[in-house]
Design a protein around this motif. Sequence first.
Motif, mmCIF file in Angstrom:
data_model
loop_
_atom_site.group_PDB
_atom_site.id
_atom_site.type_symbol
_atom_site.label_atom_id
_atom_site.label_comp_id
_atom_site.label_asym_id
_atom_site.label_seq_id
_atom_site.Cartn_x
_atom_site.Cartn_y
_atom_site.Cartn_z
ATOM 1 N N PRO A 1 25.040 -17.293 -8.096
ATOM 2 C CA PRO A 1 26.028 -16.808 -7.252
ATOM 3 C C PRO A 1 27.255 -16.783 -7.855
ATOM 4 C CG PRO A 1 24.495 -17.915 -5.767
ATOM 5 C CD PRO A 1 24.153 -18.199 -7.149
ATOM 6 N N GLU A 2 27.679 -18.122 -8.649
ATOM 7 C CA GLU A 2 28.974 -18.140 -9.236
ATOM 8 C C GLU A 2 29.168 -17.188 -10.538
ATOM 9 O OE1 GLU A 2 26.184 -21.851 -10.413
ATOM 10 O OE2 GLU A 2 26.641 -20.622 -8.659
ATOM 11 N N ASP A 3 28.204 -16.565 -10.990
ATOM 12 C CA ASP A 3 28.100 -15.530 -11.871
ATOM 13 C C ASP A 3 28.915 -14.371 -11.497
ATOM 14 O OD1 ASP A 3 27.178 -17.114 -13.895
ATOM 15 O OD2 ASP A 3 24.909 -16.311 -13.449
ATOM 16 N N LEU A 4 28.586 -14.025 -10.220
ATOM 17 C CA LEU A 4 29.264 -13.058 -9.451
ATOM 18 C C LEU A 4 30.509 -13.046 -8.773
ATOM 19 C CD1 LEU A 4 25.660 -11.855 -8.193
ATOM 20 C CD2 LEU A 4 27.023 -10.910 -9.973
ATOM 21 N N ARG A 5 31.184 -14.139 -9.061
ATOM 22 C CA ARG A 5 32.483 -14.636 -8.295
ATOM 23 C C ARG A 5 33.432 -13.525 -8.157
ATOM 24 N NH1 ARG A 5 37.131 -16.708 -9.506
ATOM 25 N NH2 ARG A 5 36.389 -16.917 -11.626
ATOM 26 N N GLU A 6 33.798 -12.906 -9.309
ATOM 27 C CA GLU A 6 34.740 -11.794 -9.466
ATOM 28 C C GLU A 6 34.349 -10.560 -8.828
ATOM 29 O OE1 GLU A 6 37.074 -9.186 -13.010
ATOM 30 O OE2 GLU A 6 35.781 -10.834 -13.541
ATOM 31 N N ALA A 7 33.028 -10.364 -8.777
ATOM 32 C CA ALA A 7 32.485 -9.319 -7.996
ATOM 33 C C ALA A 7 32.610 -9.350 -6.440
ATOM 34 C CB ALA A 7 31.215 -8.678 -8.446
ATOM 35 N N ARG A 8 32.360 -10.505 -6.120
ATOM 36 C CA ARG A 8 32.294 -10.881 -4.607
ATOM 37 C C ARG A 8 33.942 -10.911 -4.192
ATOM 38 N NH1 ARG A 8 34.131 -14.999 -1.839
ATOM 39 N NH2 ARG A 8 34.580 -16.180 -3.623
ATOM 40 N N GLU A 9 34.659 -11.447 -4.843
ATOM 41 C CA GLU A 9 36.168 -11.352 -4.473
ATOM 42 C C GLU A 9 36.743 -10.306 -4.454
ATOM 43 O OE1 GLU A 9 37.956 -13.996 -7.296
ATOM 44 O OE2 GLU A 9 37.527 -15.891 -6.252
ATOM 45 N N SER A 10 36.134 -8.965 -5.459
ATOM 46 C CA SER A 10 36.718 -7.739 -5.091
ATOM 47 C C SER A 10 36.195 -7.051 -4.026
ATOM 48 C CB SER A 10 36.435 -6.989 -6.546
ATOM 49 O OG SER A 10 36.691 -5.558 -6.540
ATOM 50 N N GLU A 11 35.114 -7.184 -3.957
ATOM 51 C CA GLU A 11 34.251 -6.540 -2.558
ATOM 52 C C GLU A 11 34.715 -7.293 -1.384
ATOM 53 O OE1 GLU A 11 33.076 -3.792 -3.015
ATOM 54 O OE2 GLU A 11 32.236 -3.718 -5.201
ATOM 55 N N GLN A 12 34.958 -8.466 -1.173
ATOM 56 C CA GLN A 12 35.660 -8.848 0.002
ATOM 57 C C GLN A 12 37.005 -8.425 0.324
ATOM 58 O OE1 GLN A 12 35.683 -13.394 0.442
ATOM 59 N NE2 GLN A 12 34.602 -12.687 2.246
ATOM 60 N N ALA A 13 38.004 -8.092 -0.780
ATOM 61 C CA ALA A 13 39.094 -7.426 -0.619
ATOM 62 C C ALA A 13 38.912 -5.979 -0.028
ATOM 63 C CB ALA A 13 40.004 -7.747 -1.978
ATOM 64 N N GLU A 14 37.792 -5.292 -0.582
ATOM 65 C CA GLU A 14 37.780 -3.807 -0.288
ATOM 66 C C GLU A 14 37.515 -4.046 1.319
ATOM 67 O OE1 GLU A 14 37.252 0.313 -0.093
ATOM 68 O OE2 GLU A 14 38.801 -1.153 -1.233
ATOM 69 N N ALA A 15 36.639 -4.909 1.373
ATOM 70 C CA ALA A 15 35.921 -4.921 2.884
ATOM 71 C C ALA A 15 37.356 -5.147 3.993
ATOM 72 C CB ALA A 15 35.039 -6.182 3.265
ATOM 73 N N ARG A 16 38.037 -6.157 3.455
ATOM 74 C CA ARG A 16 39.299 -6.371 4.255
ATOM 75 C C ARG A 16 40.285 -5.272 4.617
ATOM 76 N NH1 ARG A 16 39.074 -11.852 1.750
ATOM 77 N NH2 ARG A 16 40.653 -10.685 0.065
#
Length: 215
Positions: free
Chosen positions: A94-109
């Motif tokens: 999961p930590e390998d995907l931190r940047e992608a997660r943060e980007s997608e969470q920002a888009e969800a917001r």
Amino acid sequence: MTRTRAFPDRRAAGLRLGAELRRREWHDPLVLGLARGGVVVAHAVAETLDAPLDVAVARKIGAPGHPEFGVGAVTATGDATFDARTLHALRLRPEDLREARESEQAEARRREQVYLRGRDPESRTGRDIILVDDGLATGVTARAAAHAIRGDQPRSLAFAAPVCAPEAAAGLKADVDEVVCLLAPDDLRAIGEWYVDFAQTSDEEVVDLLGSGPA
């Protein structure tokens, strides 16, 4: 009607799905459309059930170099949901995907802000929630949305879609009380193959549908 292209468009699919869901008893139901395309289906479901309509937002987290291949998903708040088997197969953490997660969470917001237009979402507590999408392929976005909805303490949570991959539908049953699929083809490759018109749904269309409520 051929084996594929089973539905003329999302609205027609939603009307058929709503007719199936109307066979069940619901307590103070709330229909939630998974943005974007699921809102079109959900609008028709809400119309059929004479139930209020609102939106759920979850964003797929793609594999490195292959953003369309979902390995997880995230909503506007909270932790991401990952498919453990897919992570293992791709040798990812999961930590390998931190940047992608943060980007997608920002888009969800961002999308939640656009769709809600400053209003509070419909209360989900103590209600029968019907989470609707235009199809279920891997199930990662549906699982993420379901986890977020569970935190609002609904009376029950069902997931419904016109077409579902059988394996994804079976896996989702651990996260919801019921999975309702009109079609569950063994050879499902892409959701769009089951629609004549599967044009991308815009943010503006989502806002219009939410503003109009059930027709």
